[in-house]
Design a protein around this motif. Structure first.
Motif, short mmCIF file in Angstrom:
data_model
loop_
_atom_site.label_atom_id
_atom_site.label_comp_id
_atom_site.label_asym_id
_atom_site.label_seq_id
_atom_site.Cartn_x
_atom_site.Cartn_y
_atom_site.Cartn_z
N ASP A 27 0.83 -1.20 0.00
CA ASP A 27 0.00 0.00 0.00
C ASP A 27 0.87 1.26 0.00
O ASP A 27 0.80 2.09 0.90
CB ASP A 27 -0.92 0.00 1.22
N THR A 28 1.66 1.42 -1.04
CA THR A 28 2.61 2.52 -1.06
C THR A 28 1.94 3.89 -1.14
O THR A 28 2.53 4.88 -0.72
CB THR A 28 3.58 2.36 -2.23
N ASP A 29 0.73 3.95 -1.64
CA ASP A 29 0.02 5.23 -1.69
C ASP A 29 -0.28 5.76 -0.30
O ASP A 29 -0.60 6.94 -0.13
CB ASP A 29 -1.28 5.09 -2.48
N CYS A 30 -0.23 4.89 0.68
CA CYS A 30 -0.51 5.30 2.05
C CYS A 30 0.69 5.96 2.73
O CYS A 30 0.55 6.58 3.78
CB CYS A 30 -0.94 4.09 2.88
N ILE A 31 1.85 5.80 2.13
CA ILE A 31 3.07 6.30 2.75
C ILE A 31 3.20 7.80 2.53
O ILE A 31 3.14 8.28 1.41
CB ILE A 31 4.30 5.58 2.20
N ALA A 32 3.36 8.52 3.62
CA ALA A 32 3.58 9.96 3.55
C ALA A 32 5.09 10.21 3.48
O ALA A 32 5.68 10.28 2.42
CB ALA A 32 2.94 10.66 4.74
N SER A 33 5.71 10.30 4.58
CA SER A 33 7.14 10.56 4.57
C SER A 33 7.93 9.27 4.71
O SER A 33 7.44 8.27 5.24
CB SER A 33 7.53 11.52 5.70
N MET A 34 9.16 9.31 4.22
CA MET A 34 10.07 8.19 4.38
C MET A 34 11.37 8.73 4.97
O MET A 34 11.63 9.94 4.94
CB MET A 34 10.31 7.48 3.06
N ALA A 35 12.16 7.84 5.50
CA ALA A 35 13.37 8.29 6.18
C ALA A 35 14.42 7.20 6.16
O ALA A 35 14.13 6.02 5.90
CB ALA A 35 13.05 8.69 7.62
N TRP A 36 15.65 7.60 6.43
CA TRP A 36 16.76 6.69 6.64
C TRP A 36 17.25 6.84 8.08
O TRP A 36 17.41 7.97 8.57
CB TRP A 36 17.92 6.99 5.68
N TYR A 37 17.48 5.73 8.71
CA TYR A 37 18.08 5.68 10.04
C TYR A 37 19.34 4.82 9.94
O TYR A 37 19.51 4.04 9.01
CB TYR A 37 17.13 5.03 11.05
N ARG A 38 20.17 4.93 10.96
CA ARG A 38 21.29 4.02 11.05
C ARG A 38 21.53 3.66 12.51
O ARG A 38 21.16 4.40 13.41
CB ARG A 38 22.54 4.60 10.42
N GLN A 39 22.16 2.52 12.70
CA GLN A 39 22.37 2.03 14.05
C GLN A 39 23.67 1.27 14.13
O GLN A 39 23.93 0.35 13.32
CB GLN A 39 21.21 1.11 14.47
N ALA A 40 24.48 1.64 15.10
CA ALA A 40 25.72 0.93 15.38
C ALA A 40 25.47 -0.06 16.51
O ALA A 40 24.54 0.13 17.31
CB ALA A 40 26.80 1.93 15.77
N PRO A 41 26.27 -1.11 16.62
CA PRO A 41 26.08 -2.09 17.69
C PRO A 41 26.10 -1.43 19.06
O PRO A 41 26.98 -0.63 19.36
CB PRO A 41 27.26 -3.04 17.51
N GLY A 42 25.10 -1.74 19.86
CA GLY A 42 25.04 -1.21 21.21
C GLY A 42 24.57 0.22 21.33
O GLY A 42 24.53 0.78 22.43
N LYS A 43 24.18 0.81 20.20
CA LYS A 43 23.71 2.20 20.24
C LYS A 43 22.28 2.27 19.74
O LYS A 43 21.77 1.36 19.10
CB LYS A 43 24.61 3.07 19.37
N ASP A 99 2.90 5.76 7.50
CA ASP A 99 1.55 5.77 6.94
C ASP A 99 0.67 6.57 7.89
O ASP A 99 0.36 6.12 8.98
CB ASP A 99 1.05 4.33 6.82
N GLN A 100 0.27 7.75 7.45
CA GLN A 100 -0.60 8.58 8.29
C GLN A 100 -2.02 8.65 7.75
O GLN A 100 -2.89 9.23 8.40
CB GLN A 100 -0.03 10.00 8.37
N SER A 101 -2.27 8.04 6.60
CA SER A 101 -3.57 8.23 5.97
C SER A 101 -4.42 6.97 5.91
O SER A 101 -5.63 7.06 5.84
CB SER A 101 -3.38 8.76 4.55
N CYS A 102 -3.81 5.81 5.96
CA CYS A 102 -4.57 4.58 5.80
C CYS A 102 -4.68 3.82 7.13
O CYS A 102 -5.75 3.73 7.71
CB CYS A 102 -3.93 3.68 4.74
N ASN A 103 -3.57 3.29 7.56
CA ASN A 103 -3.58 2.47 8.77
C ASN A 103 -2.88 3.12 9.95
O ASN A 103 -2.84 2.55 11.03
CB ASN A 103 -2.92 1.12 8.48
#
Length: 118
Positions: A27-43, A99-103
């Motif tokens: 349901d990609t039409d439901c997606i508003a914003s997208m983002a990238w995160y990152r995570q190091a071990p233990g953080k 998703d802020q519009s569908c689910n």
């Protein structure tokens, strides 16, 4: 429901700019914003870029001026171009969709590992 799949990680050398991909399906039409995160071990997982539906992008100070994110709505893909890499950029990178519009749900990919050697 939305599925997010990242790719493009791996081993690179500092100054060797990889490009990460996140392909959305469902349901990609439901997606508003997208983002990238990152995570190091233990953080904790940290936000590095937010891409809004209008195409505007906001970056964390840690990557501003070095990383560029963009979104191709026709391909349901977001990209993260990682220029001027540093060894401290070695992390697992996650794609996120809101998703802020569908689910009214948050979606995460499983992550892709980026290792930058000096």
């Amino acid at each position: 429901q939305v599925q997010l799949v990242e790719s493009g990680g791996g081993l690179g050398q500092a100054g060797d700019p990889p490009r990460l991909f996140c392909v959305a399906s469902g349901d990609t039409d439901c997606i508003a914003s997208m983002a990238w995160y990152r995570q190091a071990p233990g953080k904790e997982r940290s936000l590095i870029a937010v891409i809004n539906t209008g195409g505007s992008t906001v970056y964390a100070d840690s990557v501003k001026g070095r990383f560029t994110s963009s979104r191709d709505g026709a391909k349901n893909t977001v990209y993260l171009q990682m220029d001027s890499q540093k060894p401290e950029d070695s992390d697992v990178y996650y794609c996120y969709g809101l998703d802020q519009s569908c689910n009214v749900m948050e979606y995460w990919g499983k992550g892709t590992l980026v290792i930058v050697s000096s």
